[in-house]
Scaffold this motif. Structure first.
Motif, short mmCIF file in Angstrom:
data_model
loop_
_atom_site.label_atom_id
_atom_site.label_comp_id
_atom_site.label_asym_id
_atom_site.label_seq_id
_atom_site.Cartn_x
_atom_site.Cartn_y
_atom_site.Cartn_z
N PRO A 167 0.79 -1.23 0.00
CA PRO A 167 0.00 0.00 0.00
C PRO A 167 0.83 1.28 0.00
CG PRO A 167 -0.19 -1.13 2.11
CD PRO A 167 0.58 -2.04 1.19
N TYR A 168 2.11 1.18 0.32
CA TYR A 168 2.98 2.37 0.29
C TYR A 168 2.94 3.04 -1.08
CZ TYR A 168 7.21 5.12 -0.09
OH TYR A 168 8.09 6.15 -0.34
N TRP A 169 2.89 2.24 -2.15
CA TRP A 169 2.97 2.79 -3.50
C TRP A 169 1.69 3.50 -3.91
CZ3 TRP A 169 7.63 3.54 -4.54
CH2 TRP A 169 8.62 2.66 -4.13
N LYS A 170 0.62 3.39 -3.12
CA LYS A 170 -0.62 4.11 -3.42
C LYS A 170 -0.55 5.57 -2.98
CE LYS A 170 -4.41 2.04 -2.11
NZ LYS A 170 -5.43 1.14 -1.56
N ARG A 171 0.35 5.91 -2.06
CA ARG A 171 0.42 7.27 -1.52
C ARG A 171 0.59 8.31 -2.61
NH1 ARG A 171 4.52 6.83 3.51
NH2 ARG A 171 3.42 5.15 4.59
N ASN A 172 1.63 8.16 -3.39
CA ASN A 172 1.92 9.13 -4.44
C ASN A 172 2.19 8.47 -5.78
OD1 ASN A 172 1.94 11.47 -2.68
ND2 ASN A 172 3.83 10.63 -1.85
N GLY A 173 1.86 7.19 -5.88
CA GLY A 173 2.21 6.46 -7.09
C GLY A 173 1.04 5.85 -7.80
N ILE A 174 1.28 5.54 -9.04
CA ILE A 174 0.33 4.78 -9.85
C ILE A 174 1.11 3.60 -10.41
CG2 ILE A 174 -1.09 4.80 -11.94
CD1 ILE A 174 -1.67 7.76 -11.34
N THR A 175 0.55 2.41 -10.20
CA THR A 175 1.19 1.17 -10.64
C THR A 175 0.50 0.67 -11.91
OG1 THR A 175 1.70 0.63 -8.34
CG2 THR A 175 1.79 -1.17 -9.94
N ILE A 176 1.31 0.35 -12.91
CA ILE A 176 0.81 -0.12 -14.20
C ILE A 176 1.65 -1.33 -14.61
CG2 ILE A 176 0.56 0.47 -16.66
CD1 ILE A 176 0.05 3.35 -15.78
N CYS A 177 1.03 -2.33 -15.18
CA CYS A 177 1.76 -3.52 -15.66
C CYS A 177 2.21 -3.31 -17.10
CB CYS A 177 0.87 -4.76 -15.61
SG CYS A 177 0.46 -5.26 -13.93
N ASP A 178 3.44 -3.75 -17.39
CA ASP A 178 3.90 -3.74 -18.77
C ASP A 178 3.29 -4.96 -19.49
OD1 ASP A 178 5.53 -6.03 -18.42
OD2 ASP A 178 7.42 -4.93 -18.55
N PRO A 179 3.55 -5.14 -20.77
CA PRO A 179 2.91 -6.24 -21.51
C PRO A 179 3.15 -7.63 -20.93
CG PRO A 179 3.88 -4.69 -23.05
CD PRO A 179 4.32 -4.27 -21.68
N ASP A 180 4.26 -7.83 -20.23
CA ASP A 180 4.56 -9.13 -19.63
C ASP A 180 4.02 -9.26 -18.21
OD1 ASP A 180 5.93 -10.09 -21.87
OD2 ASP A 180 7.85 -9.27 -21.17
N GLY A 181 3.36 -8.22 -17.69
CA GLY A 181 2.83 -8.26 -16.34
C GLY A 181 3.78 -7.77 -15.27
N TRP A 182 4.95 -7.27 -15.67
CA TRP A 182 5.87 -6.68 -14.70
C TRP A 182 5.35 -5.31 -14.32
CZ3 TRP A 182 10.90 -8.50 -13.13
CH2 TRP A 182 11.18 -9.78 -13.60
N ARG A 183 5.44 -4.97 -13.07
CA ARG A 183 4.84 -3.73 -12.57
C ARG A 183 5.82 -2.56 -12.60
NH1 ARG A 183 0.15 -4.75 -8.52
NH2 ARG A 183 -0.85 -6.45 -9.63
N ILE A 184 5.25 -1.42 -13.05
CA ILE A 184 5.97 -0.16 -13.12
C ILE A 184 5.24 0.79 -12.18
CG2 ILE A 184 6.65 1.74 -14.65
CD1 ILE A 184 7.75 -1.05 -15.48
N VAL A 185 5.96 1.49 -11.31
CA VAL A 185 5.35 2.50 -10.44
C VAL A 185 5.82 3.86 -10.92
CG1 VAL A 185 5.12 3.41 -8.10
CG2 VAL A 185 5.30 0.94 -8.46
N LEU A 186 4.86 4.73 -11.19
CA LEU A 186 5.15 6.11 -11.55
C LEU A 186 4.88 6.93 -10.28
CD1 LEU A 186 3.39 6.04 -15.02
CD2 LEU A 186 5.82 5.70 -14.51
N GLN A 187 5.94 7.20 -9.55
CA GLN A 187 5.85 7.79 -8.22
C GLN A 187 6.04 9.29 -8.29
OE1 GLN A 187 4.94 6.20 -5.66
NE2 GLN A 187 5.70 7.19 -3.84
N ASN A 188 5.05 10.05 -7.83
CA ASN A 188 5.14 11.51 -7.79
C ASN A 188 5.93 11.90 -6.54
OD1 ASN A 188 3.11 14.23 -6.89
ND2 ASN A 188 4.60 14.26 -8.51
#
Length: 142
Positions: free
Chosen positions: A112-133
């Motif tokens: 849940p830490y990554w929900k504070r300022n981040g948005i998590t998106i999966c790449d085509p293979d399902g690996w997660r990318i966090v775009l953290q503000n």
């Protein structure tokens, strides 16, 4: 010659490498979606095709390889992440909109830490990318 990082780790370059079974989709996601630049690529090198993306140059880069007889690659756990710290929320949100227009939507992060300022998106293979503000590592930890 480039300067080594330290005496105890005399490395001059760092690469994160992982396989994929859908190289073209990975290229589109990381170039058109995230905006990374391709710094190198190869075809049929010992049975592999591959591409390298600079972070932001060749000293730090991501490499994706695909065997010519590729079979589907299973994604890792939901807590294996690539985190990009982005201080400008408008630029981060524009990137999220661009990824959504390509069919990549936010997913619930395991931590849940990554929900504070981040948005998590999966790449085509399902690996997660966090775009953290955030302005950078450790600055957003309480």
């Amino acid at each position: 010659m480039k300067k080594a990082w330290s005496e105890s780790l005399p490395a001059i370059q760092f690469r994160i490498a992982r396989p994929t079974h859908q190289l073209q989709k990975i290229i589109e996601f990381y170039t058109n979606g995230l905006g990374l630049e391709i710094v190198g690529s190869f075809k049929n090198h010992d049975g592999y095709n591959g591409v390298m993306f600079g972070l932001p140059d060749v000293d730090y880069h991501l490499e994706f390889t695909q065997h010519l007889n590729a079979t589907p690659i299973l994604p890792p756990s939901d807590d294996n992440l690539l985190v990009f710290y982005m201080p400008n929320i408008e630029e981060r949100n524009a990137m999220v909109s661009r990824l959504e227009s390509m069919g990549y939507y936010a997913v619930e992060p395991e931590n849940p830490y990554w929900k504070r300022n981040g948005i998590t998106i999966c790449d085509p293979d399902g690996w997660r990318i966090v775009l953290q503000n955030s302005n950078g590592i450790f600055k957003d930890i309480e």
